[in-house]
Design an enzyme around this catalytic site. Structure first.
Site, short mmCIF file in Angstrom:
data_model
loop_
_atom_site.label_atom_id
_atom_site.label_comp_id
_atom_site.label_asym_id
_atom_site.label_seq_id
_atom_site.Cartn_x
_atom_site.Cartn_y
_atom_site.Cartn_z
N GLU A 419 -2.79 -58.52 5.13
CA GLU A 419 -1.88 -57.73 5.65
C GLU A 419 -1.60 -56.80 4.55
O GLU A 419 -0.49 -56.70 3.93
CB GLU A 419 -0.70 -59.00 5.72
CG GLU A 419 -0.82 -59.78 6.89
CD GLU A 419 0.20 -60.67 7.28
OE1 GLU A 419 0.64 -61.06 8.22
OE2 GLU A 419 0.48 -61.18 5.91
N GLU A 496 -5.44 -66.76 11.57
CA GLU A 496 -4.52 -67.46 11.47
C GLU A 496 -3.78 -67.71 12.97
O GLU A 496 -4.14 -66.97 13.96
CB GLU A 496 -3.18 -66.78 10.75
CG GLU A 496 -3.40 -66.53 9.34
CD GLU A 496 -2.38 -65.90 8.69
OE1 GLU A 496 -1.29 -65.83 9.08
OE2 GLU A 496 -2.46 -65.21 7.68
#
Length: 987
Positions: A419, A496
């Site tokens: 991220e 994820e």
């Protein structure tokens, strides 16, 4: 010492000065001085509060505190009050103004000093000072001489100590700053903690570095071994099992018939590098080749499926400082729950963890120490990922990641970080890694829109429908046709998914079915392994403990309990989510076909046949064992299926159960357990199981009608007593009761309360008033065959409601004190109902703070409609207290799904409950209101009543806290429904 007042390095984008070239983590027989232990410590409030000349060898630090190294200084003093600052949790936002590379001048700074003795024989001329992990920036002095400074908190940093180290007394001084320019690159979803949190040592250095290349050709069965050694002098290689003795490490050595390394067979060959100086370095060599073949992720020529978890390093008392025993506990728990892969989110772990992955067998996505998520709220403005001024820092983190961990066969993928948007610095890091090590793949989820510099198409938190489209290669195209073609050629992975926050995740079996249906899908990693709760006492004089989360330390900004989103509770107790995941991803599938009297075994391993397992069968009649034995299953090859006819002793046990005529359900359960000890579990450990209903339950006998008779203030129906006005059941036989009454509310789960990609479900529920429904009784009507109570459930201000009809029938049993009662509940929506219901059932209570509960149905743990794969039908016993699941933030929990019958033995008597045919059962020592109001487990206390929920259905759990909500079949729509339950009592 003249430059120790210079603090430019704190905000300098440079990754450090004076550091040695990164190298692999390895052991040597050269001497090492371990510097872990108590250090002198002072916490300064910032740059204006630093100690002058603290690095001088003769500085008097006698008045300073003692602090353990390694440790995180904010964790000191817990579970009481933190002694040095306090932990702070944010998921995305930086806890300081975003103005890179600047950080607040009020910058807590730890000043550390350590005296140690160096033996005369220690080779000081070849000594290095090694820090395994320091958060955030730090500068180092040895005997008053400044060695340098560094950033990259979870990466190893070494300094040349040769010019400063001396025999006898030495003084090491370290200044550690909580915030630095490096903090902008370390915005991982975790507690902000500081200090020297991993080990420190002074080591003699001989061989500088080495890189083991051990490939495997699956077609020929040959292994190729070459070891690149960085001087000085001549070095030889010995691997006795491979017939290599005193050989040139560079080789290459081609060996026939090697056994390759994999998660299922983690074969390590013990070797040794020997320098001409006499230095010896042990090697553990695993042969394996990672490749993408026709869009499929393969290792050693076989497609692999990642059944993974994202793992942060965490302990509830020591934070990110872990012992070897704790790391081993993690690995063993993973293996015992069928996990075969780890993503080291979002940084390189303690290198000892990777040693354990090598030894016990776990695929590893080894991730760089990089996340800049806090720039996203500002539209990624000034994000370092595409800023040339940060290029050196990005490359430094990639280099140190690869160099430290390059010799681990378990590491099959390098992950750039997490991220951090996109940009040229990430592309440059990927290019450097590819040039340095082309034997592994490169991962970075942030590049999913183009996949221009990665080797895997990585996504997070997408729904099962989109995942299936990806599996078919039908995802939406990229903007660039060349990128689109490249991306469609890559394996896809869920880096994820299945956000394990609170009660959940739901729908894991749906994901696994899609993953197994498409070769392109290489599996994924649940977010995440462990709840990051911090153990605390309730008060200064109140030693009741609880697990703290964001906001419990007075943080200015925080993200609450979003840090408690693991498959393990903070004390490493498996949550129901982990038990569910183990079943969903079991590597052997056992299916029972009662009609054909056969058992099918599907082996989902990629290299291991099923011969390492023993198969056993058990027959239970109404939950009571009536027979058991072993099952001869042929060694089934990977990907193959074996079918076994029922053996004679199994058939005999089932025939006896049928003839018994008990009327109960008869279930056949087949388990697969380890036949012999493995490194990660003892013989007898259960790996997989399957279950089949062989004989259904007999139909229950009808109720003979009994008249309901109105009295002054109550209605009598057999041995039952109802309140005349409310229609509530107040007594059954000698047992005092209160209820049942229609209930549609549950203490919101984290998945109800949060919505990462959509409006949280709780918003619609509260708008509809489902948390404040009023039960208005319209009519209590006794008649010759029972009692009818009609009511309406609605919220103030709402024109929508639920009409409910309770129809009671009863009869008394043949023995005095026995009573049998049946409730049929019909619910009809009135008005517009655009929202699903949290639950649909009836709630009641009886006196008590705890009770013995026995039930027949799925168990032993909690289960819900989209998280029930791990629950097997049987007869179970527990206490009410033990049936509560201690989620870090209290919420709906403890449901037993599709219960056939239950017995609750409380001080006031015994209540028997029978579903007609099934009911969901929850028993609590506190009300839903109290559960919903509690912030932590210690806020809950028994209120003197046992609260029973008998539910027709629940809304699914889903994963909406950071992912999709429940799939359509698991949404509890407000539609007409009818359900029944029977009650009886005994003295």
């Amino acid at each position: 010492m003249n430059d120790h007042h210079s603090h430019a390095y704190v905000e300098d984008r440079s990754p450090g000065t004076g550091r040695l070239r990164p190298r692999a983590a390895f052991a040597s027989d050269l001497p090492v001085l371990r510097l872990d232990g108590d250090w002198r410590f002072r916490l300064a409030s910032g740059l204006d509060d630093l100690t002058a000349d603290f690095a001088a060898p003769d500085f008097d630090d006698g008045a300073w505190d003692l602090l353990a190294v390694p440790s995180c200084w904010q964790m000191t003093g817990l579970p009481g009050e933190p002694r040095y600052g306090a932990p702070a949790y944010t998921n995305i936002h930086y806890p300081f103004p975003v103005d890179p590379p600047r950080v607040p001048r009020h910058n807590p700074t730890g000043e550390y000093r350590r005296e140690f003795d160096v033996p005369d024989a220690f080779p000081a001329a070849a000594a290095v000072l090694r820090f395994e992990g320091v958060d955030s920036a730090f500068a180092v002095w040895l005997n008053g001489i400044r060695l340098g400074d560094g950033k990259g908190s979870r990466l190893t940093t070494e300094f040349d100590a040769a010019g400063a180290l001396r025999p006898g007394r030495n003084v090491l001084a370290v200044r550690v700053h909580q915030w630095s320019s490096g903090s902008y690159l370390e915005d991982q979803d975790m507690w902000w903690l500081s200090g020297i949190f991993r080990s420190v040592s002074v080591a003699a250095r001989g061989i500088e570095d080495f890189f083991v290349h051990a490939g495997y050709d699956h077609e020929s069965g040959r292994g190729t071994l070459a070891v690149d050694v960085t001087g000085p002098g001549q070095v030889s290689l010995t691997v006795p099992e491979l017939g290599i003795t005193g050989a040139d490490p560079a080789g290459p050595h081609v060996i026939d018939g090697v056994r390759p390394w994999s998660d299922e067979n983690p074969r390590l060959y013990q070797g040794e590098l020997v320098a001409e100086t006499g230095e010896r370095i042990p090697l553990r060599i695993g042969f394996r080749t990672v490749a993408v073949v026709d869009g499929v992720l393969t290792v050693n020529g076989r497609p692999i499926s990642l059944r993974g978890v994202n793992r942060h390093e965490w302990h509830p008392l020591t934070g990110r400082t872990l012992t070897g025993d704790t790391m081993l506990a993690d690995v063993l728990l993973m293996k015992r729950h069928n996990v075969n892969a780890v993503r080291t989110s979002h940084y390189p772990p303690d290198h000892r963890f990777l040693d354990l992955c090598d030894e016990h067998g776990l695929w590893v996505f080894c991730e760089g120490d990089l996340e800049t998520h806090g720039f996203e709220p500002g539209g990624w403005h000034r994000n370092p990922s595409d800023d040339p001024a940060w290029r050196e820092a990005y490359l430094d983190r990639a280099v140190r990641l690869v160099e430290r961990d390059k010799n681990h066969p378990s590491v099959i993928v390098w992950s750039l970080g997490n991220e951090s948007g996109t940009g040229a610095n990430l592309a440059a890091a990927a290019a450097w890694i590819r040039q340095r090590d082309d034997s592994r793949l490169i991962h970075y989820e942030g590049d999913w829109a183009s996949c221009s510099y990665v080797d895997l198409y990585s996504r997070m938190y997408i729904g099962v429908d989109e995942l299936a489209a990806v599996g078919r290669g039908q995802e939406a195209p990229t903007a660039d046709p060349a990128d689109d073609a490249r991306r469609r050629s890559l394996p896809a992975v869920l880096c994820e998914y299945g956000h394990a926050m609170g009660n959940g995740p739901g729908g894991l079996s749906d994901y696994q079915q899609v993953i197994e249906a498409h070769r392109r899908l290489a599996g994924g990693f649940i977010w995440e392994w462990i709840d990051h709760g911090i153990l605390r006492h309730a008060g200064q004089d109140d030693h009741r403990s609880f697990y703290a989360y964001g906001g419990d330390f007075g943080e200015e900004v925080h993200d609450g309990n979003f840090v408690a989103d693991g498959l393990l509770f903070p004390d490493r107790t498996p949550s129901p989510g982990l038990v569910e995941y183990k079943k969903v991803i079991e590597p052997v599938r056992i299916r029972i076909d009662p009609a054909a009297c056969r058992i099918t075994v599907l082996n989902l391993h990629h290299v291991r046949h099923s011969g390492y397992l023993d198969f056993r069968w058990t027959v239970e009649d109404g939950g009571e064992p009536v027979g058991s034995g072993s099952l001869a299953v042929p060694a089934t090859a990977p990907g193959a299926t074996s079918t076994v006819e029922w053996p004679a002793d199994l058939t005999a046990a089932l025939d006896a159960a049928r003839k018994d005529g008990s009327g109960h359900e008869v279930w056949l359960t087949v388990t697969a357990v380890l036949a012999a000890d493995e490194t990660w579990a003892a013989a007898g450990h259960e790996v997989a199981w399957g279950q089949g209903l062989v004989v259904p339950a007999a139909a229950s006998s009808p109720f003979p009608p009994a008249a309901a008779i109105a009295h002054d203030g109550y209605v009598a129906l057999g041995s039952a007593r109802f309140d005349t006005r409310s229609g509530l059941l107040v007594r059954l036989g000698d047992l005092e009761l209160d209820g049942p009454q229609l209930d549609v509310w549950r203490a919101p789960t984290d998945n109800d309360l949060l919505g990462a990609f959509a409006e949280p479900q709780i918003t619609a529920w509260r708008t509809a008033g489902l948390d404040r429904m009023h039960h208005e009784v319209l009519r209590v009507a006794p008649d010759e065959s029972g009692l009818t109570v009609t009511a309406r459930l609605a919220a103030a201000g709402s024109s929508s409601g639920l009409h409910v009809v309770y129809r009671w029938t009863a009869c008394d049993g043949p023995d005095a004190g026995q009573a049998r009662l049946r409730l049929e509940t019909t619910v009809t929506p009135d008005g517009a109902w655009p929202v699903p219901l949290p639950r649909l059932g009836v709630a009641m209570s009886l006196p008590g703070t705890d009770a013995e509960v026995e039930w027949f149905g799925p168990g032993p743990g909690e289960a819900y409609r989209d998280s029930r794969t791990a629950a097997r039908v049987g007869r179970y016993r527990s206490t009410v207290a033990a049936m509560q699941t201690p989620y870090v933030r209290p919420q709906e929990n403890g449901n037993r799904h599709r219960v056939r019958s239950a017995r609750i033995t409380a001080p006031g008597g015994t209540l028997l409950i029978t579903g007609a045919p099934v009911i969901d059962l929850t028993v609590r020592p506190w009300s839903t209101r109290a559960l919903a109001a509690a912030a932590h487990q210690h806020d809950l206390a028994p209120d003197g009543r046992l609260h029973l929920h008998l539910d027709h259905a629940h809304h699914g759990l889903g994963s909406a806290a950071c992912g999709p909500g429940p799939s359509a079949p698991d949404v509890l729509a407000a539609v007409t429904a009818a359900f029944a339950v029977e009650f009886s009592t005994t003295r």
